[in-house]
Design an enzyme around this catalytic site. Structure first.
Site, PDB file in Angstrom:
ATOM      1  N   HIS A  51       0.824  -1.206   0.000  1.00 23.08           N
ATOM      2  CA  HIS A  51       0.000   0.000   0.000  1.00 23.08           C
ATOM      3  C   HIS A  51       0.856   1.253   0.000  1.00 23.08           C
ATOM      4  CE1 HIS A  51       0.577  -0.567   4.416  1.00 23.08           C
ATOM      5  NE2 HIS A  51       0.566   0.761   4.453  1.00 23.08           N
ATOM      6  N   GLU A  61      -8.329   4.800   9.881  1.00 18.42           N
ATOM      7  CA  GLU A  61      -7.847   4.529   8.531  1.00 18.42           C
ATOM      8  C   GLU A  61      -8.893   3.851   7.672  1.00 18.42           C
ATOM      9  OE1 GLU A  61      -5.460   0.572   8.268  1.00 18.42           O
ATOM     10  OE2 GLU A  61      -4.758   1.651  10.045  1.00 18.42           O
ATOM     11  N   GLN A  81      -3.887   3.448   1.590  1.00 18.66           N
ATOM     12  CA  GLN A  81      -4.257   3.514   3.004  1.00 18.66           C
ATOM     13  C   GLN A  81      -4.382   4.989   3.361  1.00 18.66           C
ATOM     14  OE1 GLN A  81      -1.185   2.769   5.948  1.00 18.66           O
ATOM     15  NE2 GLN A  81      -2.623   1.546   7.150  1.00 18.66           N
ATOM     16  N   HIS A 122       3.918   7.262   3.480  1.00 15.78           N
ATOM     17  CA  HIS A 122       4.856   6.140   3.417  1.00 15.78           C
ATOM     18  C   HIS A 122       4.473   5.197   2.282  1.00 15.78           C
ATOM     19  CE1 HIS A 122       1.613   4.405   5.929  1.00 15.78           C
ATOM     20  NE2 HIS A 122       1.978   3.235   5.427  1.00 15.78           N
ATOM     21  N   GLU A 142       7.541   0.816   4.977  1.00 19.60           N
ATOM     22  CA  GLU A 142       6.923  -0.170   5.852  1.00 19.60           C
ATOM     23  C   GLU A 142       7.058  -1.544   5.219  1.00 19.60           C
ATOM     24  OE1 GLU A 142       2.525  -0.992   7.910  1.00 19.60           O
ATOM     25  OE2 GLU A 142       2.775   0.647   6.481  1.00 19.60           O
TER      26      GLU A 142
END
Length: 147
Positions: free
Chosen positions: A7, A43, A60, A84, A134
């Protein structure tokens, strides 16, 4: 090792308004939503497509639920936008250790719970060309599970 882009995390001030933009503009629908108290965010995961490894790729959208959360601090400094990028992996523990062995700082000693029951960790942006990165191991899908 890394199998897909899991994502792209996008920080926003108003989750509902941002979801509506992506719905109206691109036709993306909310696949899953939750509040992550530990990270201080509300989220929504917007599914973009399925991937060849049985996973999927998402946007996301992240709205802070408290002023001291990492996302709230990031929004105050940078405004809305890409927060991110997350890469999917079959084994977040092994891949985080391998990447750490290459001199990249891993932000969590042990992976934590992420969206939809996943296991996650982050890599320091200063070691990743300025990009907060991530690593995600998705939870095994449950039969008949609702999102």
């Amino acid at each position: 090792m890394l199998t897909r882009i899991d994502h792209i995390g996008i920080a926003c001030f108003d989750l509902d308004k941002t979801v509506e933009f992506y719905r109206a503009t691109y036709g993306f629908e909310v696949f899953h939503s939750e509040v992550n108290e530990e990270q201080g965010v509300r989220e929504a995961m917007l599914k973009i497509n399925d991937t060849g490894d049985g996973g999927a790729s998402y946007l996301q959208l992240l709205e802070p639920t408290r002023e001291d959360s990492t996302v709230a601090k990031w929004l105050a400094k940078n405004g809305e936008g890409v927060h991110h990028i997350a890469f999917g992996t079959g084994d977040v523990d092994a891949d985080a250790a391998a990447i750490k062995g290459k001199g990249v700082r891993v932000l969590y000693e042990e992976p934590r719970r992420g969206s939809m029951g996943s296991r996650i960790t982050f890599l320091h942006p200063k070691d990743c060309g300025g990009v907060l990165t991530e690593l995600v191991t998705s939870a095994a899908p449950a039969e008949g599970a609702e999102h």
